[in-house]
Design a protein around this motif. Sequence first.
Motif, PDB file in Angstrom:
ATOM      1  N   LYS A   1       0.947  13.002   3.985  1.00  0.00           N
ATOM      2  CA  LYS A   1       0.092  12.063   4.690  1.00  0.00           C
ATOM      3  C   LYS A   1      -1.136  11.843   3.818  1.00  0.00           C
ATOM      4  O   LYS A   1      -1.483  12.685   2.990  1.00  0.00           O
ATOM      5  CB  LYS A   1      -0.297  12.580   6.071  1.00  0.00           C
ATOM      6  CG  LYS A   1      -1.104  13.848   6.060  1.00  0.00           C
ATOM      7  CD  LYS A   1      -1.442  14.274   7.477  1.00  0.00           C
ATOM      8  CE  LYS A   1      -2.233  15.566   7.439  1.00  0.00           C
ATOM      9  NZ  LYS A   1      -2.642  15.984   8.757  1.00  0.00           N
ATOM     10  N   LEU A   2      -1.762  10.720   3.998  1.00  0.00           N
ATOM     11  CA  LEU A   2      -2.942  10.421   3.217  1.00  0.00           C
ATOM     12  C   LEU A   2      -4.106  11.264   3.711  1.00  0.00           C
ATOM     13  O   LEU A   2      -4.294  11.433   4.915  1.00  0.00           O
ATOM     14  CB  LEU A   2      -3.289   8.939   3.329  1.00  0.00           C
ATOM     15  CG  LEU A   2      -2.216   7.988   2.785  1.00  0.00           C
ATOM     16  CD1 LEU A   2      -2.613   6.548   3.066  1.00  0.00           C
ATOM     17  CD2 LEU A   2      -1.998   8.208   1.311  1.00  0.00           C
ATOM     18  N   SER A   3      -4.890  11.793   2.786  1.00  0.00           N
ATOM     19  CA  SER A   3      -6.022  12.646   3.147  1.00  0.00           C
ATOM     20  C   SER A   3      -7.202  11.842   3.652  1.00  0.00           C
ATOM     21  O   SER A   3      -7.926  12.283   4.533  1.00  0.00           O
ATOM     22  CB  SER A   3      -6.478  13.475   1.943  1.00  0.00           C
ATOM     23  OG  SER A   3      -5.457  14.331   1.534  1.00  0.00           O
ATOM     24  N   VAL A   4      -7.423  10.685   3.068  1.00  0.00           N
ATOM     25  CA  VAL A   4      -8.535   9.826   3.470  1.00  0.00           C
ATOM     26  C   VAL A   4      -8.058   8.380   3.479  1.00  0.00           C
ATOM     27  O   VAL A   4      -7.087   8.033   2.817  1.00  0.00           O
ATOM     28  CB  VAL A   4      -9.749   9.953   2.521  1.00  0.00           C
ATOM     29  CG1 VAL A   4     -10.363  11.321   2.573  1.00  0.00           C
ATOM     30  CG2 VAL A   4      -9.388   9.583   1.110  1.00  0.00           C
ATOM     31  N   ASN A   5      -8.743   7.559   4.199  1.00  0.00           N
ATOM     32  CA  ASN A   5      -8.433   6.137   4.206  1.00  0.00           C
ATOM     33  C   ASN A   5      -8.987   5.491   2.943  1.00  0.00           C
ATOM     34  O   ASN A   5      -9.999   5.922   2.401  1.00  0.00           O
ATOM     35  CB  ASN A   5      -9.037   5.461   5.431  1.00  0.00           C
ATOM     36  CG  ASN A   5      -8.363   5.897   6.707  1.00  0.00           C
ATOM     37  OD1 ASN A   5      -7.163   6.177   6.718  1.00  0.00           O
ATOM     38  ND2 ASN A   5      -9.113   5.966   7.778  1.00  0.00           N
ATOM     39  N   ALA A   6      -8.327   4.451   2.493  1.00  0.00           N
ATOM     40  CA  ALA A   6      -8.780   3.723   1.308  1.00  0.00           C
ATOM     41  C   ALA A   6     -10.164   3.130   1.554  1.00  0.00           C
ATOM     42  O   ALA A   6     -10.499   2.772   2.676  1.00  0.00           O
ATOM     43  CB  ALA A   6      -7.788   2.619   0.977  1.00  0.00           C
TER      44      ALA A   6
ATOM     45  N   MET B   1       3.907   5.972   6.551  1.00  0.00           N
ATOM     46  CA  MET B   1       3.599   5.654   7.941  1.00  0.00           C
ATOM     47  C   MET B   1       4.861   5.679   8.799  1.00  0.00           C
ATOM     48  O   MET B   1       5.858   5.066   8.462  1.00  0.00           O
ATOM     49  CB  MET B   1       2.930   4.292   8.039  1.00  0.00           C
ATOM     50  CG  MET B   1       1.492   4.319   7.659  1.00  0.00           C
ATOM     51  SD  MET B   1       0.778   2.712   8.013  1.00  0.00           S
ATOM     52  CE  MET B   1      -0.839   2.974   7.392  1.00  0.00           C
TER      53      MET B   1
ATOM     54  N   SER C   1       0.545   3.849   1.492  1.00  0.00           N
ATOM     55  CA  SER C   1       0.691   4.403   2.846  1.00  0.00           C
ATOM     56  C   SER C   1       1.965   3.907   3.520  1.00  0.00           C
ATOM     57  O   SER C   1       2.497   4.582   4.401  1.00  0.00           O
ATOM     58  CB  SER C   1      -0.530   4.055   3.698  1.00  0.00           C
ATOM     59  OG  SER C   1      -0.671   2.653   3.794  1.00  0.00           O
ATOM     60  N   ASN C   2       2.500   2.747   3.083  1.00  0.00           N
ATOM     61  CA  ASN C   2       3.748   2.241   3.658  1.00  0.00           C
ATOM     62  C   ASN C   2       4.908   3.197   3.427  1.00  0.00           C
ATOM     63  O   ASN C   2       5.886   3.170   4.168  1.00  0.00           O
ATOM     64  CB  ASN C   2       4.104   0.883   3.072  1.00  0.00           C
ATOM     65  CG  ASN C   2       3.275  -0.232   3.641  1.00  0.00           C
ATOM     66  OD1 ASN C   2       2.254   0.013   4.281  1.00  0.00           O
ATOM     67  ND2 ASN C   2       3.683  -1.456   3.402  1.00  0.00           N
TER      68      ASN C   2
ATOM     69  N   PRO D   1       0.841  -1.201   0.000  1.00  0.00           N
ATOM     70  CA  PRO D   1       0.000   0.000   0.000  1.00  0.00           C
ATOM     71  C   PRO D   1       0.880   1.256   0.000  1.00  0.00           C
ATOM     72  O   PRO D   1       1.946   1.276   0.620  1.00  0.00           O
ATOM     73  CB  PRO D   1      -0.786  -0.103   1.308  1.00  0.00           C
ATOM     74  CG  PRO D   1      -0.753  -1.552   1.664  1.00  0.00           C
ATOM     75  CD  PRO D   1       0.561  -2.064   1.146  1.00  0.00           C
TER      76      PRO D   1
ATOM     77  N   ASP E   1     -13.167   4.666   0.966  1.00  0.00           N
ATOM     78  CA  ASP E   1     -14.238   5.635   1.205  1.00  0.00           C
ATOM     79  C   ASP E   1     -15.165   5.621  -0.005  1.00  0.00           C
ATOM     80  O   ASP E   1     -14.817   6.097  -1.081  1.00  0.00           O
ATOM     81  CB  ASP E   1     -13.632   7.024   1.414  1.00  0.00           C
ATOM     82  CG  ASP E   1     -14.672   8.099   1.693  1.00  0.00           C
ATOM     83  OD1 ASP E   1     -15.764   8.052   1.105  1.00  0.00           O
ATOM     84  OD2 ASP E   1     -14.369   8.997   2.489  1.00  0.00           O
TER      85      ASP E   1
END
Length: 80
Positions: free
Chosen positions: A45-50, A34, A30-31, A28, A52
């Motif tokens: 940083k990610l704005s939203v979680n996957a 994080m 995000s790795n 991912p 959505d």
Amino acid sequence: MVTDSASLGAAVRAAHGWLCNKKGGYLPISNMYMDKLEKTSLSCKLSVNAGDQELVSKYAAIMKKRTEIENRLVQKLGRC
């Protein structure tokens, strides 16, 4: 947003692809960030979680429109 966000996005995607290749499989995105925000030059940083669903449906609508526009341009101008 930065002034050259398309290039920045391409660089981030390339870095993600390189990391996946280095690790031997998909990771991912995000790795990449994080527990590393303070160590990156981007401090992203990610704005939203996957996952959505509201965001997915909005993106799908935009992509459908983009495809329609692209197809019209190809029909009108041909492929380069």
